[in-house]
Design a protein around this motif. Sequence first.
Motif, mmCIF file in Angstrom:
data_model
loop_
_atom_site.group_PDB
_atom_site.id
_atom_site.type_symbol
_atom_site.label_atom_id
_atom_site.label_comp_id
_atom_site.label_asym_id
_atom_site.label_seq_id
_atom_site.Cartn_x
_atom_site.Cartn_y
_atom_site.Cartn_z
ATOM 1 N N TRP A 102 13.240 -68.681 -120.790
ATOM 2 C CA TRP A 102 12.536 -67.875 -121.777
ATOM 3 C C TRP A 102 11.726 -68.747 -122.724
ATOM 4 O O TRP A 102 10.573 -68.437 -123.037
ATOM 5 N N TRP A 103 12.302 -69.856 -123.171
ATOM 6 C CA TRP A 103 11.624 -70.696 -124.155
ATOM 7 C C TRP A 103 10.372 -71.343 -123.577
ATOM 8 O O TRP A 103 9.316 -71.375 -124.228
ATOM 9 N N MET A 104 10.452 -71.855 -122.373
ATOM 10 C CA MET A 104 9.275 -72.472 -121.766
ATOM 11 C C MET A 104 8.158 -71.457 -121.564
ATOM 12 O O MET A 104 6.977 -71.768 -121.779
ATOM 13 N N CYS A 105 8.495 -70.250 -121.166
ATOM 14 C CA CYS A 105 7.474 -69.218 -120.976
ATOM 15 C C CYS A 105 6.798 -68.869 -122.295
ATOM 16 O O CYS A 105 5.558 -68.741 -122.355
ATOM 17 N N MET A 106 7.566 -68.711 -123.362
ATOM 18 C CA MET A 106 6.971 -68.372 -124.648
ATOM 19 C C MET A 106 6.112 -69.512 -125.176
ATOM 20 O O MET A 106 5.047 -69.281 -125.771
ATOM 21 N N ILE A 107 6.547 -70.751 -124.978
ATOM 22 C CA ILE A 107 5.748 -71.896 -125.430
ATOM 23 C C ILE A 107 4.417 -71.936 -124.692
ATOM 24 O O ILE A 107 3.351 -72.124 -125.299
ATOM 25 N N HIS A 161 -5.607 -61.549 -129.434
ATOM 26 C CA HIS A 161 -4.826 -62.745 -129.120
ATOM 27 C C HIS A 161 -3.328 -62.493 -129.287
ATOM 28 O O HIS A 161 -2.531 -62.726 -128.358
ATOM 29 N N TRP A 162 -2.939 -62.066 -130.486
ATOM 30 C CA TRP A 162 -1.522 -62.123 -130.861
ATOM 31 C C TRP A 162 -0.780 -60.811 -130.675
ATOM 32 O O TRP A 162 0.430 -60.825 -130.458
ATOM 33 N N ILE A 163 -1.475 -59.681 -130.766
ATOM 34 C CA ILE A 163 -0.781 -58.392 -130.614
ATOM 35 C C ILE A 163 -0.825 -57.929 -129.164
ATOM 36 O O ILE A 163 0.216 -57.681 -128.538
ATOM 37 N N MET A 164 -2.042 -57.826 -128.617
ATOM 38 C CA MET A 164 -2.153 -57.311 -127.255
ATOM 39 C C MET A 164 -1.665 -58.311 -126.215
ATOM 40 O O MET A 164 -0.955 -57.936 -125.272
ATOM 41 N N ASP A 165 -2.039 -59.595 -126.382
ATOM 42 C CA ASP A 165 -1.679 -60.598 -125.369
ATOM 43 C C ASP A 165 -0.248 -61.084 -125.536
ATOM 44 O O ASP A 165 0.598 -60.904 -124.644
ATOM 45 N N VAL A 166 0.040 -61.710 -126.688
ATOM 46 C CA VAL A 166 1.339 -62.381 -126.862
ATOM 47 C C VAL A 166 2.465 -61.372 -127.057
ATOM 48 O O VAL A 166 3.475 -61.398 -126.334
ATOM 49 N N LEU A 167 2.325 -60.466 -128.036
ATOM 50 C CA LEU A 167 3.439 -59.580 -128.388
ATOM 51 C C LEU A 167 3.658 -58.469 -127.364
ATOM 52 O O LEU A 167 4.811 -58.114 -127.082
ATOM 53 N N LEU A 168 2.583 -57.915 -126.823
ATOM 54 C CA LEU A 168 2.745 -56.770 -125.916
ATOM 55 C C LEU A 168 2.796 -57.194 -124.451
ATOM 56 O O LEU A 168 3.842 -57.094 -123.802
ATOM 57 N N CYS A 169 1.680 -57.687 -123.929
ATOM 58 C CA CYS A 169 1.596 -57.952 -122.486
ATOM 59 C C CYS A 169 2.498 -59.121 -122.076
ATOM 60 O O CYS A 169 3.366 -58.977 -121.195
ATOM 61 N N ASN A 170 2.309 -60.290 -122.717
ATOM 62 C CA ASN A 170 3.065 -61.470 -122.301
ATOM 63 C C ASN A 170 4.554 -61.326 -122.579
ATOM 64 O O ASN A 170 5.395 -61.619 -121.719
ATOM 65 N N SER A 171 4.898 -60.886 -123.785
ATOM 66 C CA SER A 171 6.321 -60.784 -124.139
ATOM 67 C C SER A 171 7.033 -59.742 -123.285
ATOM 68 O O SER A 171 8.178 -59.962 -122.855
#
Length: 500
Positions: A230-235, A261-271
Motif C-alpha cells: 500500500w505504501w509504495m503505491c501511494m508514494i 490532481h488531488w481530488i479526482m486522481d489521487v483521492l478518488l481514482c487512484n486511492s
Amino acid sequence: MGTAMTKPETKKSGVGGKSSSAPAVKQDDNGSLEVGCPDPSPCCKAKVMRQTSKESLLHRRHAECEVYDDGTNTFFWRAHTLTVLFILTCALVYITLLEETPRDTAYNTKRGIVASILVFLCFGVTQAKDGPFTRPHPAYWRFWLCVSVVYELFLIFILFQTVHDGRQFMKYIDPKLGVPLPERDYGGNCLIYDPGNTSDPFHNVWDKMDGFVPAHFLGWYIKTLMIRDWWMCMIISVMFEFLEYSLEHQLPNFSECWWDHWIMDVLLCNSFGIYCGMKTLGWLSMKPYQWQGLWNIPTYKDKIKRIAFQFTPYSWVKFEWRPASSLRRWLAVLGIIFMFLLAELNTFYLKFVLWMPPEHYLVLLRLVYFVNVGGVAMREIYDFMDDPKFHKKLGQQAWLVSAITVTEFLIVVKYDPKTIMLPIPFFVMQCWFLGIFLIFIWTLWRFFIRDITLRYKETRRRRQEVRADLDRPVGDGSTAAPSGRSKLNGSSETLRQRKS
C-alpha cells in the motif's frame, strides 16, 4: 507439460540422521529452520549454507498458503512442440508452393516482417524458459516474454532512424500516423462551480470526466496487484502528480486543475483502485490453493469454478519489501519507484514525439503489454532482492522491461530534445533539490551514522561489563586481578581447548 508443483514437503536428510558429518536441522520458536554443523570443516559449512538457503526459500514461498496439486497431466498441460512445428511447416509449405507471391513490394515487406515475428513467437511459446508464473498457462507468459523481445527490437530500430524517418515509418503501421497532433490542455478554467454558465455550472467537472478516469482506477488496481504494498503505491501515485506539476511547462497534457490532481486522481481514482487492489490481495492470500484435474471434478458447477480459478495465481507469496532493513534493499526500492515513474512518463512523451493520438490503438496495446509483463517483472525483482543466494541473476522479464523503459526514454530524448531541455521553473527545482537532499541525509543517517553509533554503544557496553567482572569480589573478598588476558578471550583452559 505437467503441473509443475506438488504439495511441498520438507527434506528429511540431515534431521535425525546417523551420519556424524551430516548437518543437523532444528526448528526454532518462530518456525524457521536452523541448521547446525558438528564438523567445522569448509565442506560441511558449504553444505550448511546451501541447506539453509533452500530451507529459507521453501519456508518463504509457502509461508502464506499450502499448495495442493493432484499432478494430473492433462492434454492442456502437455508440451506440443511437435504439433506446433508440424502446423508451422505446413503453413510455410502452403505459402511457398500453392500461393502466388504478389507484386507489391511494400505489402510483401510487411507480410514478411509479420511472418518472421510469428515464427519467433511460435519458437518462444514452445521452447523459451518458464518464468515464476504458471497460471493460466506457462505458454501464456512465454508468449509475453517473446513480445518483450520483439518490442525492444522495434524500439532499437526506431532509435537508429532519423527523426523524420522514424515518424514517417509509423505510417507503415497506420497510414493516419506521421501527422503532428495538438495536445489537449486540461487546465484553463478551474472553477468547480461556474456561476457564469447558468445552463451547466459544473461543466468544468464534466469536461474532465473522460476515458482517463476509469483508466486511472483500473491502472492503479493492476499496479497494486503488481507491487503488493500500500505504501509504495501511494508514494508512486503522489510522486507522479508532483511530476505533472513539475513538467506541465513541457507537455500541455500535464496541465490540470488542482482538484483534478488531488481530488479526482489521487483521492478518488487512484486511492479507490489501490483499496480494491489491496482487498483482492487479501483474498488471494487467504484463498486455499487446491488444484485438481478438471476431469476428476464430479459436478459441472465445480468444473466451471475450477476453470475460473485457472486465471488466479498457482500459489501466493506476500511481498515484504522492508526498504529500511538494509542499504541494498533501500536503493532497490528507490530504483523500482524511479523506473515506475519513468515508465509512466514515457506513456505521455512517446505519443507526443511520435505523433500518436491518446486514443490510438498502439497506445492501448502498449498499456496492455505492461499490464501483462509488469507482474512477472516485479516478482522476479522481489525474488532477486529477497533471496540473492538462490536467484543469482535478475529475471529475464525484469531485465527486458528495464531495457524497454530506458530505450523508450532515449527515443524521447533523441526525437524532441528541445521539449526535454526546457528549463524547469526555479521554485520547482528548489522543491526537487530539497526532496533529494532530505532523502540523501536520511540514507546517510540510517545506514551509516546510526549503525556506527550503535556499534560504539555496544562496544562501550561490553567494556563496562568486562570491567564489572574484573572488579567483582572473589571468594575471600578480594577483587580478581587481571591476568594479562582479557575476559573477552576466555580463560586459560578455554584457550588450551581452542589450540588443541
